[in-house]
Structures are given as C-alpha cells and as structure tokens.
Design a protein around this motif. Structure first.
Motif, PDB file in Angstrom:
ATOM      1  N   LEU A   3      69.870  24.385 -11.329  1.00  0.00           N
ATOM      2  CA  LEU A   3      68.703  23.721 -10.637  1.00  0.00           C
ATOM      3  C   LEU A   3      68.629  23.758  -9.309  1.00  0.00           C
ATOM      4  CD1 LEU A   3      67.701  21.349 -13.323  1.00  0.00           C
ATOM      5  CD2 LEU A   3      66.749  23.548 -12.998  1.00  0.00           C
ATOM      6  N   SER A   4      69.897  24.137  -8.792  1.00  0.00           N
ATOM      7  CA  SER A   4      69.940  23.909  -7.291  1.00  0.00           C
ATOM      8  C   SER A   4      69.157  25.049  -6.636  1.00  0.00           C
ATOM      9  CB  SER A   4      71.451  23.908  -6.717  1.00  0.00           C
ATOM     10  OG  SER A   4      72.009  25.495  -7.074  1.00  0.00           O
ATOM     11  N   VAL A   5      68.825  26.035  -7.414  1.00  0.00           N
ATOM     12  CA  VAL A   5      68.093  27.349  -7.065  1.00  0.00           C
ATOM     13  C   VAL A   5      66.546  26.932  -6.848  1.00  0.00           C
ATOM     14  CG1 VAL A   5      69.470  28.978  -7.831  1.00  0.00           C
ATOM     15  CG2 VAL A   5      67.545  28.387  -8.970  1.00  0.00           C
ATOM     16  N   VAL A   6      65.994  25.837  -7.315  1.00  0.00           N
ATOM     17  CA  VAL A   6      64.702  25.368  -7.398  1.00  0.00           C
ATOM     18  C   VAL A   6      64.697  24.395  -5.961  1.00  0.00           C
ATOM     19  CG1 VAL A   6      63.174  23.739  -8.543  1.00  0.00           C
ATOM     20  CG2 VAL A   6      64.574  25.383 -10.015  1.00  0.00           C
ATOM     21  N   ASP A   7      63.757  24.678  -5.338  1.00  0.00           N
ATOM     22  CA  ASP A   7      63.706  23.982  -3.981  1.00  0.00           C
ATOM     23  C   ASP A   7      62.714  22.860  -4.125  1.00  0.00           C
ATOM     24  OD1 ASP A   7      64.057  23.303  -1.196  1.00  0.00           O
ATOM     25  OD2 ASP A   7      62.223  24.477  -0.553  1.00  0.00           O
ATOM     26  N   ASN A   8      63.134  21.797  -5.124  1.00  0.00           N
ATOM     27  CA  ASN A   8      62.514  20.596  -5.310  1.00  0.00           C
ATOM     28  C   ASN A   8      63.280  19.438  -5.587  1.00  0.00           C
ATOM     29  OD1 ASN A   8      60.649  18.777  -6.408  1.00  0.00           O
ATOM     30  ND2 ASN A   8      59.388  20.048  -7.454  1.00  0.00           N
ATOM     31  N   PRO A   9      63.546  18.808  -4.526  1.00  0.00           N
ATOM     32  CA  PRO A   9      64.258  17.498  -4.752  1.00  0.00           C
ATOM     33  C   PRO A   9      64.153  16.612  -5.752  1.00  0.00           C
ATOM     34  CG  PRO A   9      63.370  17.489  -2.816  1.00  0.00           C
ATOM     35  CD  PRO A   9      62.753  18.529  -3.262  1.00  0.00           C
ATOM     36  N   GLU A  10      62.910  16.487  -6.421  1.00  0.00           N
ATOM     37  CA  GLU A  10      62.411  15.802  -7.709  1.00  0.00           C
ATOM     38  C   GLU A  10      63.048  16.322  -8.860  1.00  0.00           C
ATOM     39  OE1 GLU A  10      58.403  14.826  -8.435  1.00  0.00           O
ATOM     40  OE2 GLU A  10      57.872  15.931  -6.452  1.00  0.00           O
ATOM     41  N   MET A  11      63.870  17.481  -8.896  1.00  0.00           N
ATOM     42  CA  MET A  11      64.623  18.118 -10.139  1.00  0.00           C
ATOM     43  C   MET A  11      66.048  17.491 -10.093  1.00  0.00           C
ATOM     44  SD  MET A  11      62.336  19.990 -11.626  1.00  0.00           S
ATOM     45  CE  MET A  11      63.461  20.577 -12.673  1.00  0.00           C
ATOM     46  N   GLU A  12      66.438  17.026  -8.914  1.00  0.00           N
ATOM     47  CA  GLU A  12      67.998  16.588  -9.009  1.00  0.00           C
ATOM     48  C   GLU A  12      68.250  15.611 -10.241  1.00  0.00           C
ATOM     49  OE1 GLU A  12      68.707  15.247  -4.883  1.00  0.00           O
ATOM     50  OE2 GLU A  12      68.120  17.399  -4.327  1.00  0.00           O
ATOM     51  N   ASP A  13      67.389  14.510 -10.293  1.00  0.00           N
ATOM     52  CA  ASP A  13      67.617  13.526 -11.407  1.00  0.00           C
ATOM     53  C   ASP A  13      67.714  14.081 -12.606  1.00  0.00           C
ATOM     54  OD1 ASP A  13      67.728  11.497  -9.408  1.00  0.00           O
ATOM     55  OD2 ASP A  13      65.892  10.967  -9.382  1.00  0.00           O
ATOM     56  N   ILE A  14      66.772  14.778 -12.819  1.00  0.00           N
ATOM     57  CA  ILE A  14      66.819  15.690 -14.025  1.00  0.00           C
ATOM     58  C   ILE A  14      67.875  16.373 -14.360  1.00  0.00           C
ATOM     59  CG2 ILE A  14      65.536  17.565 -15.631  1.00  0.00           C
ATOM     60  CD1 ILE A  14      63.129  16.395 -14.270  1.00  0.00           C
ATOM     61  N   ALA A  15      68.259  17.282 -13.506  1.00  0.00           N
ATOM     62  CA  ALA A  15      69.490  18.120 -13.438  1.00  0.00           C
ATOM     63  C   ALA A  15      70.909  17.180 -13.820  1.00  0.00           C
ATOM     64  CB  ALA A  15      69.828  18.826 -12.116  1.00  0.00           C
ATOM     65  N   SER A  16      70.806  15.978 -13.115  1.00  0.00           N
ATOM     66  CA  SER A  16      71.848  15.095 -13.146  1.00  0.00           C
ATOM     67  C   SER A  16      72.055  14.604 -14.619  1.00  0.00           C
ATOM     68  CB  SER A  16      71.724  14.030 -12.220  1.00  0.00           C
ATOM     69  OG  SER A  16      72.969  12.851 -12.425  1.00  0.00           O
ATOM     70  N   ASP A  17      70.786  14.312 -15.311  1.00  0.00           N
ATOM     71  CA  ASP A  17      70.819  13.794 -16.565  1.00  0.00           C
ATOM     72  C   ASP A  17      71.234  14.599 -17.641  1.00  0.00           C
ATOM     73  OD1 ASP A  17      69.965  12.340 -18.887  1.00  0.00           O
ATOM     74  OD2 ASP A  17      67.907  12.061 -18.612  1.00  0.00           O
TER      75      ASP A  17
END
Length: 131
Positions: A102-116
């Motif tokens: 998900l690091s390829v997605v330029d959307n900081p809101e995705m970081e929490d989802i990826a971490s989960d």
C-alpha cells in the motif's frame, strides 16, 4: 524493502494450507480465491512435476470496505495474497507485506489500514510458527 514475509512450516502441504486458512479466519480473513498454480501448469503447459504452489486470496471484509471507501481504485491491489509452496525440505507460507504493497498508494489515510492488516498477518505467521 521486502514485499513479503515468509515462514518455513513443518507438516504436509494440505495440512499447512488448512492451518493457514484457520489462522487467517481467526484474524477475520476469508479466502476469496484459491489458485492451484501447479495444477494450472500441468493443464496448460503439460508440466506434471511442478512442486505444489497455491495462492490464497485473503480478504477481511470490514478492512476491505474501509480501504475501498478511502481509495476507490484500491481493488487493483486486492485481495491480499498468501502463498503456500513446497520446497525440498519444508512448506513455505509467504504473505504479502501490506505496508509495502500500500506504500504505492499516495493516500496517507491508507497507512492505518495497512498497519492493521500487517499486524494481523504477523499474528497468522506467529500462529503457524507455534504449531
């Protein structure tokens, strides 16, 4: 940066698939797809002795919905793949690193989802290591 985490697991191939599926289920993931690569190679390429290799498409519906609501095109990266394959001396379970993916997605809101998702996949691998 690596794009996966993997673990060598003791046991028969089908047994490891069952344990992996159970561990994923315990973390809220269902299997949307089960691709038998070895079988496909046999049918399409005539390769009869390719080692067992399966790709499980794992999905946690609440997290997938949250991700798709945040980033509509995220579906091109879903489901999260877990690969199970034979080597000469063990069975390997390899899971995509959702944070790397998900690091390829330029959307900081995705970081929490990826971490989960990463935390859940880490627990899946820990469960398999304990068995």
């Amino acid at each position: 940066m690596t794009y996966y985490d993997k673990l060598h697991v003791e046991g028969e191939f089908e047994e490891v698939i069952g344990k992996t599926t159970d561990a994923l289920s315990d973390e809220g993931f269902g299997i949307l797809s089960d691709i038998d690569v070895s079988n496909a190679f046999e049918k399409k390429l005539g390769i009869e002795d390719y080692p067992e290799y399966r790709i499980l498409g794992a999905c946690n519906p609440p997290l997938a919905k949250q991700g798709l609501d945040t980033e509509r095109d995220l579906g091109v990266l879903l489901p999260c793949n877990v690969v199970i394959y034979e080597t000469d001396d063990s069975v390997v379970v390899s899971a995509v690193d959702p944070e790397a993916m998900l690091s390829v997605v330029d959307n900081p809101e995705m970081e929490d989802i990826a971490s989960d998702v990463r935390t859940r996949f880490d627990r899946v691998l820990e469960t398999l290591a304990d068995k």
